[in-house]
Scaffold this motif. Structure first.
Motif, PDB file in Angstrom:
ATOM      1  N   SER A  73       0.832  -1.204   0.000  1.00 39.83           N
ATOM      2  CA  SER A  73       0.000   0.000   0.000  1.00 39.83           C
ATOM      3  C   SER A  73       0.868   1.255   0.000  1.00 39.83           C
ATOM      4  O   SER A  73       1.855   1.331   0.734  1.00 39.83           O
ATOM      5  CB  SER A  73      -0.894   0.009   1.244  1.00 39.83           C
ATOM      6  N   GLU A  75      -0.066   3.985   1.230  1.00 41.91           N
ATOM      7  CA  GLU A  75      -0.344   4.640   2.508  1.00 41.91           C
ATOM      8  C   GLU A  75       0.535   4.109   3.647  1.00 41.91           C
ATOM      9  O   GLU A  75       0.530   4.674   4.745  1.00 41.91           O
ATOM     10  CB  GLU A  75      -1.824   4.496   2.893  1.00 41.91           C
ATOM     11  N   LYS A  77       3.890   3.857   3.535  1.00 45.37           N
ATOM     12  CA  LYS A  77       5.293   4.272   3.362  1.00 45.37           C
ATOM     13  C   LYS A  77       5.951   4.584   4.706  1.00 45.37           C
ATOM     14  O   LYS A  77       7.080   4.172   4.960  1.00 45.37           O
ATOM     15  CB  LYS A  77       5.400   5.488   2.442  1.00 45.37           C
TER      16      LYS A  77
END
Length: 133
Positions: A73, A75, A77
């Motif tokens: 994903s 999101e 990171k």
């Protein structure tokens, strides 16, 4: 310094090699997150030509790469940066500014892409070739 970068790395080409080698030159070790097939589909509305297992094997075989993991994903990171204890996040300049919010976790560097090459363009060239048979 520990460097982290991310990418799909489909149909591996010299542009991929360039960013990996330049990222590695910024630190002592390089961790690479390879986008999962599902993540790639969510970003580009198509699955990669090469599957996530094969793309991960290719990236992991490179001398510049110390560790590979599957990126599930965009999101996540920040979690990936923390988990892998990265000091520097490297992204291509096509993402310029999009990860600046992570600068409280690590240094964020955007590297220029290699001119005149992209996986999307390579796929289009291959698709336009006449079928043999």
């Amino acid at each position: 310094m520990r460097v982290i970068t991310f990418g799909t790395f489909d149909m591996f080409h010299v542009g991929h090699l360039n960013i990996i080698e330049r990222a590695r030159a910024l630190g002592d070790s390089l961790v690479v997150g390879v986008s999962s097939d599902a993540l790639n589909f969510s970003k580009k509305s198509r699955y990669p030509v090469c599957n996530e297992r094969d793309r991960s094997r290719i990236i992991g075989a490179l001398a510049a790469v110390d560790e590979v993991f599957l990126e599930e994903s965009l999101e996540l990171k920040a979690e990936y940066i923390q988990k892998h204890q990265a000091d520097i996040l490297v992204m291509g300049d096509d993402w310029n500014g999009k990860f600046d919010h992570l600068s409280d976790l690590c240094k964020v560097v955007y590297l220029p892409r290699t001119p005149a090459i992209s996986t999307t363009e390579l796929i289009e060239v291959v698709k336009s070739l006449p079928a043999e048979g």
